[in-house]
Scaffold this motif. Structure first.
Motif, PDB file in Angstrom:
ATOM      1  N   ILE A  98     -28.271  82.591 -38.477  1.00 55.18           N
ATOM      2  CA  ILE A  98     -27.005  82.062 -37.958  1.00 55.18           C
ATOM      3  C   ILE A  98     -25.830  82.795 -38.596  1.00 55.18           C
ATOM      4  CG2 ILE A  98     -25.495  80.032 -37.998  1.00 55.18           C
ATOM      5  CD1 ILE A  98     -28.127  78.356 -37.782  1.00 55.18           C
ATOM      6  N   ILE A  99     -25.869  82.931 -39.927  1.00 59.09           N
ATOM      7  CA  ILE A  99     -24.761  83.595 -40.620  1.00 59.09           C
ATOM      8  C   ILE A  99     -24.662  85.056 -40.176  1.00 59.09           C
ATOM      9  CG2 ILE A  99     -23.798  84.190 -42.872  1.00 59.09           C
ATOM     10  CD1 ILE A  99     -23.805  81.255 -42.380  1.00 59.09           C
ATOM     11  N   GLY A 100     -25.810  85.723 -40.046  1.00 58.29           N
ATOM     12  CA  GLY A 100     -25.815  87.126 -39.624  1.00 58.29           C
ATOM     13  C   GLY A 100     -25.218  87.308 -38.242  1.00 58.29           C
ATOM     14  N   GLU A 101     -25.540  86.401 -37.332  1.00 60.17           N
ATOM     15  CA  GLU A 101     -25.044  86.555 -35.963  1.00 60.17           C
ATOM     16  C   GLU A 101     -23.574  86.182 -35.852  1.00 60.17           C
ATOM     17  OE1 GLU A 101     -26.604  88.058 -33.401  1.00 60.17           O
ATOM     18  OE2 GLU A 101     -28.011  88.493 -35.004  1.00 60.17           O
ATOM     19  N   LYS A 141     -16.591  76.086 -42.517  1.00 61.86           N
ATOM     20  CA  LYS A 141     -17.265  74.789 -42.486  1.00 61.86           C
ATOM     21  C   LYS A 141     -18.678  74.883 -43.074  1.00 61.86           C
ATOM     22  CE  LYS A 141     -18.126  70.890 -39.476  1.00 61.86           C
ATOM     23  NZ  LYS A 141     -17.320  69.960 -40.225  1.00 61.86           N
ATOM     24  N   THR A 142     -19.385  75.972 -42.736  1.00 60.11           N
ATOM     25  CA  THR A 142     -20.787  76.037 -43.137  1.00 60.11           C
ATOM     26  C   THR A 142     -20.981  76.651 -44.515  1.00 60.11           C
ATOM     27  OG1 THR A 142     -20.956  78.105 -41.934  1.00 60.11           O
ATOM     28  CG2 THR A 142     -21.724  76.141 -40.807  1.00 60.11           C
ATOM     29  N   THR A 143     -20.147  77.631 -44.891  1.00 61.03           N
ATOM     30  CA  THR A 143     -20.377  78.300 -46.174  1.00 61.03           C
ATOM     31  C   THR A 143     -19.287  78.023 -47.194  1.00 61.03           C
ATOM     32  OG1 THR A 143     -19.158  80.321 -45.713  1.00 61.03           O
ATOM     33  CG2 THR A 143     -21.402  80.207 -44.891  1.00 61.03           C
ATOM     34  N   GLY A 144     -18.126  77.553 -46.740  1.00 63.85           N
ATOM     35  CA  GLY A 144     -17.035  77.292 -47.669  1.00 63.85           C
ATOM     36  C   GLY A 144     -16.093  78.464 -47.843  1.00 63.85           C
ATOM     37  N   ASN A 145     -16.444  79.615 -47.278  1.00 65.99           N
ATOM     38  CA  ASN A 145     -15.594  80.785 -47.450  1.00 65.99           C
ATOM     39  C   ASN A 145     -15.278  81.407 -46.098  1.00 65.99           C
ATOM     40  OD1 ASN A 145     -15.732  80.731 -50.306  1.00 65.99           O
ATOM     41  ND2 ASN A 145     -17.768  81.613 -50.159  1.00 65.99           N
ATOM     42  N   ARG A 146     -14.147  82.083 -46.037  1.00 66.25           N
ATOM     43  CA  ARG A 146     -13.795  82.780 -44.797  1.00 66.25           C
ATOM     44  C   ARG A 146     -14.472  84.145 -44.706  1.00 66.25           C
ATOM     45  NH1 ARG A 146      -8.895  82.051 -42.058  1.00 66.25           N
ATOM     46  NH2 ARG A 146      -8.449  84.250 -42.205  1.00 66.25           N
ATOM     47  N   ARG A 159     -26.969  77.530 -49.862  1.00 72.60           N
ATOM     48  CA  ARG A 159     -26.449  76.254 -49.350  1.00 72.60           C
ATOM     49  C   ARG A 159     -27.148  75.903 -48.056  1.00 72.60           C
ATOM     50  NH1 ARG A 159     -22.172  79.358 -49.727  1.00 72.60           N
ATOM     51  NH2 ARG A 159     -21.171  79.378 -51.766  1.00 72.60           N
ATOM     52  N   ASP A 160     -27.316  74.612 -47.864  1.00 74.37           N
ATOM     53  CA  ASP A 160     -27.910  74.133 -46.623  1.00 74.37           C
ATOM     54  C   ASP A 160     -26.788  73.867 -45.608  1.00 74.37           C
ATOM     55  OD1 ASP A 160     -29.757  73.334 -44.860  1.00 74.37           O
ATOM     56  OD2 ASP A 160     -30.275  71.452 -45.857  1.00 74.37           O
ATOM     57  N   ILE A 161     -27.142  73.942 -44.324  1.00 70.88           N
ATOM     58  CA  ILE A 161     -26.240  73.400 -43.303  1.00 70.88           C
ATOM     59  C   ILE A 161     -26.823  72.042 -42.934  1.00 70.88           C
ATOM     60  CG2 ILE A 161     -25.268  73.708 -41.004  1.00 70.88           C
ATOM     61  CD1 ILE A 161     -25.685  76.712 -41.319  1.00 70.88           C
ATOM     62  N   PRO A 162     -26.211  70.936 -43.374  1.00 71.11           N
ATOM     63  CA  PRO A 162     -26.826  69.628 -43.135  1.00 71.11           C
ATOM     64  C   PRO A 162     -26.929  69.343 -41.634  1.00 71.11           C
ATOM     65  CG  PRO A 162     -24.936  69.455 -44.618  1.00 71.11           C
ATOM     66  CD  PRO A 162     -24.927  70.828 -44.067  1.00 71.11           C
ATOM     67  N   ASN A 163     -27.925  68.521 -41.276  1.00 69.63           N
ATOM     68  CA  ASN A 163     -28.142  68.238 -39.854  1.00 69.63           C
ATOM     69  C   ASN A 163     -26.928  67.586 -39.206  1.00 69.63           C
ATOM     70  OD1 ASN A 163     -30.598  69.388 -39.643  1.00 69.63           O
ATOM     71  ND2 ASN A 163     -31.780  67.500 -39.909  1.00 69.63           N
TER      72      ASN A 163
ATOM     73  N   PRO B 121      -7.862  86.706 -51.060  1.00 68.54           N
ATOM     74  CA  PRO B 121      -6.928  85.589 -50.968  1.00 68.54           C
ATOM     75  C   PRO B 121      -6.829  85.124 -49.517  1.00 68.54           C
ATOM     76  CG  PRO B 121      -5.940  87.452 -52.089  1.00 68.54           C
ATOM     77  CD  PRO B 121      -7.192  87.945 -51.493  1.00 68.54           C
ATOM     78  N   LYS B 122      -6.689  83.817 -49.312  1.00 72.78           N
ATOM     79  CA  LYS B 122      -6.528  83.333 -47.945  1.00 72.78           C
ATOM     80  C   LYS B 122      -5.124  83.671 -47.453  1.00 72.78           C
ATOM     81  CE  LYS B 122      -8.326  79.393 -46.795  1.00 72.78           C
ATOM     82  NZ  LYS B 122      -8.750  77.984 -46.746  1.00 72.78           N
ATOM     83  N   PRO B 123      -4.931  83.750 -46.142  1.00 73.69           N
ATOM     84  CA  PRO B 123      -3.586  84.047 -45.629  1.00 73.69           C
ATOM     85  C   PRO B 123      -2.537  83.083 -46.163  1.00 73.69           C
ATOM     86  CG  PRO B 123      -5.170  84.232 -43.874  1.00 73.69           C
ATOM     87  CD  PRO B 123      -5.922  83.728 -45.050  1.00 73.69           C
TER      88      PRO B 123
END
Lengths: 397, 136
Positions: A98-101, A141-146, A159-163, B121-123
């Motif tokens: 999922i993350i790769g795609e 939402k899923t990993t916490g990072n952009r 990290r898990d992606i909770p159901n 850094p975030k925007p």
């Protein structure tokens, strides 16, 4: 010898894995030869990795390239799991896929925006990047990072992606689908884009094989080379998808391949989310006690092509040798075929079509007269020429 | 009103110097310009040459090859100029500081006015950094 103008482009390409210096040798408008020089972005990553533990290396390889910050950990994890003969739980395989795609979609949108900008379609640039933000929201939402997701570890994911999040992610994904179709329609139906990109920057099947090009660059010339298919890893054998190819060989074909690949990625993520909900929540990695001496190869399909990692271990807790090969490095060599004989205004989009991210031309490219050394035009002028050509075509149609 | 604050009253034009970076910072800078964050509504935009710029934004670690080039760019800049070290690599060298080709953090080469840490850094952090810089 006839009079040739040298146009150096670079060396600093901020949006690119490897900053390069391109020198276009031009006769009038026509590019006659091209040279390039790499090494400006050398950070000594392979050497740094030898002083890191196996777990720390993930964070370094993630920062090889900001856009491919899943592909490199993916390939490294594949290599390490080959050394240690580690099995990965199914749920972790789905999360990895999922993350790769998602990364593939955001990278292709980024490319589409920049290509639109070079052709004088700033609306495409703004729209593609606006829809890219929706992908980044899913990442957040899923990993916490952009951008740097830090999701991988040897034997699974961190990290898990909770159901309970799956339905939200699906909703966000459904919102993107119509936007991708909109972009697809906008590109396929526009006569000016056809005129600017068809029969431009041709790379035949033979050229691709000669230069060893990979990824969408090769697939746009009718060669179905895709690590996900040829050497299946993670959850790719568990879902239905097909390798997108095109026989156009030109810049348009590369655009088409990337656009259709995004829709294919959405379908892969959808299937992964469905299948993931049937696996046991929380079983996301198999603990690894030690890594034996030996060596392993890992491959992964990055948005730009095949990423290759080689790791040699000696029984200690850090790699004895780590070798990385990124896809752009081989793809860039094809410029020798695709650029020569084209005009300067087309060179911008041809170089961009391989997706080495060409935004350097906005600030660091200058055209000098070969003999007097006097500056003729800069990067902004190059983009202006390209946008001018589109405008003229629009007027004619 | 000092000369510095007089010069930076209105639209800031930014020149972006990408060192040996991993792109993430550069993408987040471009992200600021596009529709969601739209930094141009404050009059900020990226310019093509340092000679037009009020702000020199340095991202990425500086290796030995680009160290001299960064100094050259700084010397060409019209003064006064604000220098912003962007991202963990720009501020300290980050994860690449132990590399054998590392050329030193930005502040050992040119004077730095503001640091925006983060990887990347975030925007929002970029906007906050610029606001702090202007109120300094």
């Amino acid at each position: 010898m006839s009079k040739k103008t040298v146009i150096p482009i670079g060396p600093y390409h901020p949006l690119q894995e490897e900053p390069e210096l391109f020198k276009l040798y031009c006769e009038g408008e026509i590019v006659r030869d091209i040279e390039w020089e790499t090494g400006y972005n050398h950070r000594g990553i392979e050497k740094i990795n030898e002083s890191k533990t196996f777990d720390q290396v993930f964070f370094v390889v993630e920062r090889i390239c900001g856009i491919c910050s899943t592909s490199h950990p993916f390939a490294y994890a594949n290599a390490m799991e080959e050394v240690g003969r580690v099995e990965v739980p199914d749920r972790a395989k789905f999360i990895r896929t999922i993350i790769g795609e998602l990364e593939r979609i955001h990278s292709h949108l980024l490319w589409l925006g920049l290509a639109g900008h070079f052709l004088g379609y700033n609306t495409v640039f703004m729209w593609a990047w606006k829809y890219r933000e929706m992908i980044l929201d899913i990442f957040e939402k899923t990993t916490g990072n952009r951008n740097n997701y830090a999701m991988f570890r040897i034997g699974g994911v961190r990290r898990d992606i909770p159901n309970i999040h799956i339905s939200d992610v699906k909703k966000m994904l459904d919102a993107i689908k119509p936007k991708l179709n909109l972009l697809l329609g906008a590109v396929m139906d526009d006569p000016v884009i056809h005129a600017r990109t068809k029969k431009v920057g041709i790379l035949t099947k033979e050229d691709i094989i000669d230069y060893g090009a990979v990824g969408p660059t090769a697939r746009a010339s009718g060669i179905a080379i895709d690590v996900r298919h040829d050497d299946p890893y993670a959850a790719y054998p568990l879902v239905d998808w097909k390798v997108i190819t095109s026989d156009g060989c030109d810049v348009y074909a590369k655009t088409e391949v990337r656009l259709l690949e995004m829709l294919e990625s959405v379908s892969i993520i959808d299937q992964c989310l469905d299948k993931m909900s049937h696996t046991k929540e929380g079983s996301i990695y198999n603990p690894v006690k030690e890594i034996p001496a030996g060596f392993g190869f890992g491959r992964a399909e990055a948005p730009r092509g095949e990423v290759f990692h080689f790791v040699k271990t000696d029984g200690s807790n850090s790699p004895a040798r780590h070798k990385v090969r990124a896809p752009s490095y081989v793809n860039i060599a094809t410029f020798k075929k695709s650029c020569i004989g084209q005009t300067i205004s087309d060179a911008t989009i041809i170089l961009a079509a391989v997706d080495p991210c060409y935004c350097c031309t906005e600030r660091m490219a200058f055209a000098y007269d070969y003999y007097s050394g006097k500056q003729i035009m800069n990067g902004l002028d190059l983009i202006r020429i390209s946008q001018q050509k589109t405008k003229e075509l629009k007027m004619k149609m | 009103m000092s000369l510095g604050s007089y010069c930076f009253r209105k639209s800031l034009w930014v020149f972006h110097f990408g060192g040996a970076s991993c792109n993430n910072c550069d993408i987040e800078i471009l992200d600021c310009l596009t529709s969601r964050y739209d930094i141009e509504r404050f009059g900020m935009q990226l310019v093509g040459t340092i000679r037009h710029a009020d702000v020199l934004l340095v991202s990425g670690s500086i290796n030995r090859k680009c160290r001299a080039r960064l100094l050259k760019v700084y010397n060409q800049a019209p003064k006064p100029i604000l220098v912003v070290a962007f991202g963990a690599c720009g501020c300290t060298g980050g994860i690449f500081a132990e590399g054998n080709v590392f050329g030193g953090p930005v502040d050992t080469i040119i004077p730095v006015d503001a640091y925006i840490p983060g990887c990347p850094p975030k925007p929002e952090a970029i906007l906050a950094g610029i606001v702090k810089l202007l109120n300094k």
